[in-house]
Design a protein around this motif. Sequence first.
Motif, PDB file in Angstrom:
ATOM      1  N   GLY A  37       5.693  68.642   4.302  1.00 13.90           N
ATOM      2  CA  GLY A  37       7.130  68.505   4.043  1.00 13.90           C
ATOM      3  C   GLY A  37       7.458  67.137   3.478  1.00 13.90           C
ATOM      4  N   PRO A  38       7.778  67.011   2.173  1.00 13.12           N
ATOM      5  CA  PRO A  38       8.105  65.713   1.574  1.00 13.12           C
ATOM      6  C   PRO A  38       9.280  65.012   2.240  1.00 13.12           C
ATOM      7  N   GLN A  39      10.124  65.775   2.958  1.00 16.94           N
ATOM      8  CA  GLN A  39      11.307  65.168   3.560  1.00 16.94           C
ATOM      9  C   GLN A  39      10.958  64.188   4.681  1.00 16.94           C
ATOM     10  N   VAL A  40       9.733  64.160   5.162  1.00 16.28           N
ATOM     11  CA  VAL A  40       9.399  63.244   6.251  1.00 16.28           C
ATOM     12  C   VAL A  40       9.305  61.806   5.765  1.00 16.28           C
ATOM     13  N   TRP A  41       9.193  61.584   4.459  1.00 18.56           N
ATOM     14  CA  TRP A  41       9.049  60.215   3.964  1.00 18.56           C
ATOM     15  C   TRP A  41      10.421  59.632   3.674  1.00 18.56           C
ATOM     16  N   PRO A  42      10.804  58.565   4.359  1.00 14.20           N
ATOM     17  CA  PRO A  42      12.170  58.057   4.218  1.00 14.20           C
ATOM     18  C   PRO A  42      12.499  57.527   2.835  1.00 14.20           C
ATOM     19  N   ASP A  43      11.486  57.063   2.076  1.00 13.70           N
ATOM     20  CA  ASP A  43      11.794  56.524   0.753  1.00 13.70           C
ATOM     21  C   ASP A  43      11.666  57.578  -0.344  1.00 13.70           C
ATOM     22  N   GLY A  44      11.281  58.806   0.011  1.00 14.68           N
ATOM     23  CA  GLY A  44      11.243  59.890  -0.959  1.00 14.68           C
ATOM     24  C   GLY A  44      10.039  59.908  -1.871  1.00 14.68           C
ATOM     25  N   ARG A  45       9.183  58.878  -1.807  1.00 12.80           N
ATOM     26  CA  ARG A  45       7.994  58.862  -2.659  1.00 12.80           C
ATOM     27  C   ARG A  45       6.963  59.855  -2.148  1.00 12.80           C
ATOM     28  N   SER A  46       6.105  60.306  -3.033  1.00 17.10           N
ATOM     29  CA  SER A  46       5.075  61.260  -2.649  1.00 17.10           C
ATOM     30  C   SER A  46       3.994  60.575  -1.823  1.00 17.10           C
ATOM     31  N   SER A 287      14.147  39.853  11.924  1.00 18.55           N
ATOM     32  CA  SER A 287      14.655  38.744  12.731  1.00 18.55           C
ATOM     33  C   SER A 287      15.044  39.234  14.119  1.00 18.55           C
ATOM     34  N   SER A 288      14.784  38.393  15.119  1.00 20.29           N
ATOM     35  CA  SER A 288      15.186  38.647  16.514  1.00 20.29           C
ATOM     36  C   SER A 288      14.815  40.059  16.960  1.00 20.29           C
ATOM     37  N   SER A 289      13.588  40.479  16.662  1.00 21.61           N
ATOM     38  CA  SER A 289      13.166  41.850  16.942  1.00 21.61           C
ATOM     39  C   SER A 289      11.739  41.876  17.472  1.00 21.61           C
ATOM     40  N   VAL A 290      11.389  43.003  18.049  1.00 19.49           N
ATOM     41  CA  VAL A 290      10.018  43.268  18.477  1.00 19.49           C
ATOM     42  C   VAL A 290       9.569  44.545  17.770  1.00 19.49           C
ATOM     43  N   ILE A 291       8.517  44.440  16.966  1.00 19.34           N
ATOM     44  CA  ILE A 291       8.065  45.557  16.142  1.00 19.34           C
ATOM     45  C   ILE A 291       6.581  45.794  16.411  1.00 19.34           C
ATOM     46  N   ARG A 292       6.228  46.993  16.843  1.00 16.44           N
ATOM     47  CA  ARG A 292       4.823  47.325  17.032  1.00 16.44           C
ATOM     48  C   ARG A 292       4.552  48.741  16.536  1.00 16.44           C
ATOM     49  N   ASN A 293       3.310  48.955  16.090  1.00 16.89           N
ATOM     50  CA  ASN A 293       2.857  50.287  15.696  1.00 16.89           C
ATOM     51  C   ASN A 293       3.829  50.938  14.713  1.00 16.89           C
ATOM     52  N   SER A 294       4.268  50.181  13.717  1.00 13.70           N
ATOM     53  CA  SER A 294       5.326  50.653  12.825  1.00 13.70           C
ATOM     54  C   SER A 294       5.028  50.299  11.382  1.00 13.70           C
ATOM     55  N   LEU A 295       5.740  50.977  10.465  1.00 11.79           N
ATOM     56  CA  LEU A 295       5.642  50.727   9.034  1.00 11.79           C
ATOM     57  C   LEU A 295       7.019  50.288   8.544  1.00 11.79           C
ATOM     58  N   ILE A 296       7.096  49.070   8.001  1.00 10.51           N
ATOM     59  CA  ILE A 296       8.358  48.510   7.522  1.00 10.51           C
ATOM     60  C   ILE A 296       8.281  48.419   5.997  1.00 10.51           C
ATOM     61  N   GLY A 297       9.165  49.146   5.308  1.00  9.60           N
ATOM     62  CA  GLY A 297       9.112  49.241   3.857  1.00  9.60           C
ATOM     63  C   GLY A 297       9.575  47.989   3.138  1.00  9.60           C
ATOM     64  N   ARG A 315      14.226  49.169   1.497  1.00  9.11           N
ATOM     65  CA  ARG A 315      15.624  48.753   1.403  1.00  9.11           C
ATOM     66  C   ARG A 315      16.500  49.314   2.520  1.00  9.11           C
ATOM     67  N   ALA A 316      15.903  49.886   3.548  1.00 13.30           N
ATOM     68  CA  ALA A 316      16.675  50.372   4.694  1.00 13.30           C
ATOM     69  C   ALA A 316      17.126  49.195   5.555  1.00 13.30           C
ATOM     70  N   ARG A 317      18.188  49.399   6.331  1.00 15.62           N
ATOM     71  CA  ARG A 317      18.701  48.370   7.237  1.00 15.62           C
ATOM     72  C   ARG A 317      18.757  48.937   8.656  1.00 15.62           C
ATOM     73  N   VAL A 318      18.123  48.254   9.580  1.00 16.84           N
ATOM     74  CA  VAL A 318      18.126  48.657  10.989  1.00 16.84           C
ATOM     75  C   VAL A 318      18.610  47.455  11.793  1.00 16.84           C
ATOM     76  N   THR A 319      19.795  47.544  12.348  1.00 16.92           N
ATOM     77  CA  THR A 319      20.368  46.399  13.062  1.00 16.92           C
ATOM     78  C   THR A 319      21.052  46.860  14.350  1.00 16.92           C
ATOM     79  N   ALA A 320      21.148  45.938  15.292  1.00 13.30           N
ATOM     80  CA  ALA A 320      21.914  46.147  16.516  1.00 13.30           C
ATOM     81  C   ALA A 320      22.779  44.915  16.733  1.00 13.30           C
TER      82      ALA A 320
END
Length: 335
Positions: A37-46, A287-297, A315-320
């Motif tokens: 399912g191509p929809q699983v990729w957030p950036d839409g690339r193959s 910034s000011s985050s904890v990131i593990r076992n992840s893929l950041i585009g 180019r996604a933004r994830v903030t709290a």
Amino acid sequence: MSRHLSGTNRRRRWRKAPEREDLIVKLIIIYAGVEDGPQVWPDGRSLPLQRIAGSNVLGHVLNQMRDVQPDELVLVVDRDEETIAAWIRDIFPQLEAKIITAAPGTSPLQALVQCRDHFDKGPLLIALGSMVTEADYRGLGQSPADVTLFTQPPQWDKPLAAAAQDKTEPPWAGMCFFQRGTDLRSTLERAAAVHMTLSALIADLPTLDLHIEKRLAALALDTSTAAGLIYANARLLGLGYGSEDAIERSYVEDFTVIPPVFLHETAVIENAVVGPFTNVEAGAMISSSVIRNSLIGAEAAVENVVLDGALIGSRARVTASGNAVVVQDDGEVAL
């Protein structure tokens, strides 16, 4: 030594070590129909362009096949053909790749049928592009077998006792070598006529009048799902495809890193903990985050969050908000 392919300015040469034997074949890599399912990729690339452990998936597939010297390379894809072709020209300029674009909904077997004009009496190596497979190709050209199937090794996270008791046939590792491409052509035509899947065709090969040899691959990572992509990233980082200078860089730039990780040189990290098993692409800001076992585009922004097992697109933004929390004596707060 770092083994990753980083950025578009790092060119690879498929040259063997002096003591290694080259396997000269026609190499066909199938990407059409292998994604879950191509929809699983957030950036839409193959799938071949999805990035893990410092490179894209196609880069890792080709890097693991560095002992194969293709006199003809054919890729069957269902989208992004121009971007894939440009990437190959930039990173592997010595490879002349023919790219076939399959119609949407084409299965891997149907994709292989589209390549049948490339099957002749010479040796042929078929690869599923979703599988990052490391295998020993030495001696294949001199093997008495008509067909060599590569099977998957036990999973690294499976208990040893359970692996020892598992008597089932190991699954296919996505690689299959034919001494004569004509053997595959005749078999393929029969399989297509009865609408057989590619996996069923591979499983059916031992019933044919062919001498079949099986070899255990050293590594076989299925990247066709989001979970598989994150798992493959962790395995490859653990095998040395991360950034060599991550710890030194964390001292200079004042953040904490827990290797193995891949940090692109243009990524900006401030007051954060990154790793283990994290891939951070070009221009990303954490910034000011904890990131593990992840893929950041690329050029993504992550702030004031804790991520584990995340797949963040370009180019996604994830903030709290990062609001202060006050908990009174004997209190309890779920965040």
